[in-house]
Scaffold this motif. Structure first.
Motif, PDB file in Angstrom:
ATOM      1  N   MET A  22      21.154  83.886  -9.440  1.00 17.74           N
ATOM      2  CA  MET A  22      20.041  84.601  -9.872  1.00 17.74           C
ATOM      3  C   MET A  22      19.500  85.376  -8.622  1.00 17.74           C
ATOM      4  N   SER A  23      19.238  86.638  -9.079  1.00 13.20           N
ATOM      5  CA  SER A  23      18.595  87.496  -8.189  1.00 13.20           C
ATOM      6  C   SER A  23      17.236  87.032  -7.558  1.00 13.20           C
ATOM      7  N   ASN A  24      16.728  87.330  -6.575  1.00 12.72           N
ATOM      8  CA  ASN A  24      15.073  86.830  -6.129  1.00 12.72           C
ATOM      9  C   ASN A  24      14.257  87.931  -6.724  1.00 12.72           C
ATOM     10  N   GLU A  25      14.564  88.579  -7.557  1.00 17.49           N
ATOM     11  CA  GLU A  25      13.323  89.495  -8.489  1.00 17.49           C
ATOM     12  C   GLU A  25      13.584  89.365  -9.745  1.00 17.49           C
ATOM     13  N   THR A  26      14.082  88.328 -10.166  1.00 15.80           N
ATOM     14  CA  THR A  26      13.992  87.721 -11.700  1.00 15.80           C
ATOM     15  C   THR A  26      13.262  86.450 -11.767  1.00 15.80           C
ATOM     16  N   CYS A  27      12.745  86.418 -12.852  1.00 18.51           N
ATOM     17  CA  CYS A  27      12.003  85.113 -13.068  1.00 18.51           C
ATOM     18  C   CYS A  27      12.287  84.694 -14.634  1.00 18.51           C
TER      19      CYS A  27
ATOM     20  N   PHE B 239       7.376  72.972  -3.035  1.00 16.15           N
ATOM     21  CA  PHE B 239       7.617  74.025  -2.474  1.00 16.15           C
ATOM     22  C   PHE B 239       7.247  74.297  -1.131  1.00 16.15           C
ATOM     23  N   SER B 240       7.716  75.332  -0.350  1.00 17.56           N
ATOM     24  CA  SER B 240       7.258  75.504   1.030  1.00 17.56           C
ATOM     25  C   SER B 240       7.013  76.995   1.244  1.00 17.56           C
ATOM     26  N   VAL B 241       6.015  77.167   2.259  1.00 14.44           N
ATOM     27  CA  VAL B 241       5.884  78.620   2.694  1.00 14.44           C
ATOM     28  C   VAL B 241       6.377  78.781   4.086  1.00 14.44           C
ATOM     29  N   ASP B 242       7.309  80.122   3.920  1.00 15.06           N
ATOM     30  CA  ASP B 242       7.891  80.412   5.250  1.00 15.06           C
ATOM     31  C   ASP B 242       8.614  79.472   6.029  1.00 15.06           C
ATOM     32  N   GLY B 243       9.393  78.443   5.375  1.00 13.51           N
ATOM     33  CA  GLY B 243      10.072  77.162   5.629  1.00 13.51           C
ATOM     34  C   GLY B 243       9.175  76.031   6.144  1.00 13.51           C
ATOM     35  N   ARG B 244       7.928  76.088   6.169  1.00 17.32           N
ATOM     36  CA  ARG B 244       7.084  74.760   6.654  1.00 17.32           C
ATOM     37  C   ARG B 244       7.383  73.707   5.895  1.00 17.32           C
TER      38      ARG B 244
ATOM     39  N   GLN C 219      14.967  79.349  -5.547  1.00 17.56           N
ATOM     40  CA  GLN C 219      14.623  80.680  -5.608  1.00 17.56           C
ATOM     41  C   GLN C 219      13.448  81.093  -4.501  1.00 17.56           C
ATOM     42  N   VAL C 220      13.362  82.228  -3.985  1.00 17.52           N
ATOM     43  CA  VAL C 220      12.283  82.451  -2.950  1.00 17.52           C
ATOM     44  C   VAL C 220      11.638  83.763  -3.554  1.00 17.52           C
ATOM     45  N   PHE C 221      10.407  83.708  -3.081  1.00 20.21           N
ATOM     46  CA  PHE C 221       9.525  85.124  -3.646  1.00 20.21           C
ATOM     47  C   PHE C 221       8.724  85.515  -2.687  1.00 20.21           C
ATOM     48  N   PRO C 222       9.117  86.582  -2.008  1.00 20.04           N
ATOM     49  CA  PRO C 222       8.370  87.037  -0.732  1.00 20.04           C
ATOM     50  C   PRO C 222       6.916  87.794  -1.575  1.00 20.04           C
TER      51      PRO C 222
ATOM     52  N   ILE D  66       7.656  82.191  -0.171  1.00 20.33           N
ATOM     53  CA  ILE D  66       7.351  81.196  -1.163  1.00 20.33           C
ATOM     54  C   ILE D  66       8.870  80.734  -1.680  1.00 20.33           C
ATOM     55  N   ALA D  67       9.324  79.473  -1.396  1.00 23.77           N
ATOM     56  CA  ALA D  67      10.531  78.903  -1.876  1.00 23.77           C
ATOM     57  C   ALA D  67      10.396  77.770  -2.541  1.00 23.77           C
ATOM     58  N   LEU D  68      10.894  77.645  -4.030  1.00 21.93           N
ATOM     59  CA  LEU D  68      10.629  76.703  -4.928  1.00 21.93           C
ATOM     60  C   LEU D  68      11.750  75.716  -4.595  1.00 21.93           C
ATOM     61  N   ASP D  69      11.206  74.429  -3.942  1.00 23.30           N
ATOM     62  CA  ASP D  69      12.408  73.472  -3.844  1.00 23.30           C
ATOM     63  C   ASP D  69      12.824  72.458  -4.846  1.00 23.30           C
ATOM     64  N   LYS D  70      11.648  72.006  -5.546  1.00 27.60           N
ATOM     65  CA  LYS D  70      12.212  71.212  -6.640  1.00 27.60           C
ATOM     66  C   LYS D  70      11.095  71.119  -7.684  1.00 27.60           C
ATOM     67  N   VAL D  71      11.582  71.354  -9.091  1.00 28.26           N
ATOM     68  CA  VAL D  71      10.767  70.967 -10.042  1.00 28.26           C
ATOM     69  C   VAL D  71      10.894  69.404 -10.405  1.00 28.26           C
TER      70      VAL D  71
END
Length: 178
Positions: free
Chosen positions: A1-6, A61-66, A103-106, A117-122
């Protein structure tokens, strides 16, 4: 899945369209809304994969890998305990909506700095829970769907009824009954 799709449910997509229509020219959410709407794959709520963040989903989710954070994506600001909800009326909440796990969303924050912004787990998705419950109901045996309460007549059901007798052993209630 591309980063620019949702992937958005029809309800979530409609909410984003209304938000976009209400945006003013300098609204920081406008570019995010535009990207989300233009790249969205819209599905019915029964067809959304369970690893996709939808409205009312609990996500990590995490922001910039934090360090990761866990919140419930909400429609608007809630009056419940602080830190429990992440409204989609904020850039980070809006960025997470429609993302799949991994997936990551800049996006550019209010200071002009780009965040990833990275979605780690639902952890919880209402649509998946609803599908699971409906599947369990369909699999339930017919005997299990019958009412659990059965009326059983007591021992006195077939017994003759007793009529109280007056002081003179007659069953005439007297003039007061008229």
């Amino acid at each position: 899945m591309s980063n620019e799709t949702c992937i958005l449910t029809t309800k979530d997509f409609t909410i984003l369209e209304v938000m976009r229509d209400r945006c003013l020219g300098d609204d920081p959410l406008a570019p995010i809304l535009k990207r989300k709407i233009e790249t969205a794959t819209v599905v019915f709520r029964d067809d959304v994969p369970e690893n996709v963040a939808t409205l009312s989903s609990r996500v990590s989710f995490s922001v910039d890998g934090r360090d990761p954070d866990t919140r419930v994506l909400s429609h608007d600001r809630m009056t419940s305990p602080v830190g429990m909800f992440l409204p989609i009326t904020t850039p980070r909440g809006l960025a997470l909506l429609g993302l799949a796990e991994g997936q990551v969303f800049p996006l550019t924050n209010h200071d002009g700095v780009e965040e990833r912004i990275a979605l780690d787990k639902v952890h919880y998705q209402p649509e998946a829970v609803k599908r699971e419950k409906e599947a369990m109901d369909r699999l339930a045996e017919p005997e299990k769907r019958r009412p659990a309460l059965k009326l059983i007549r007591g021992a006195f059901y077939d017994q003759p009824r007793f009529v109280p007798a007056g002081p003179d052993d007659s069953d005439d209630p007297g003039p007061s009954a008229a």
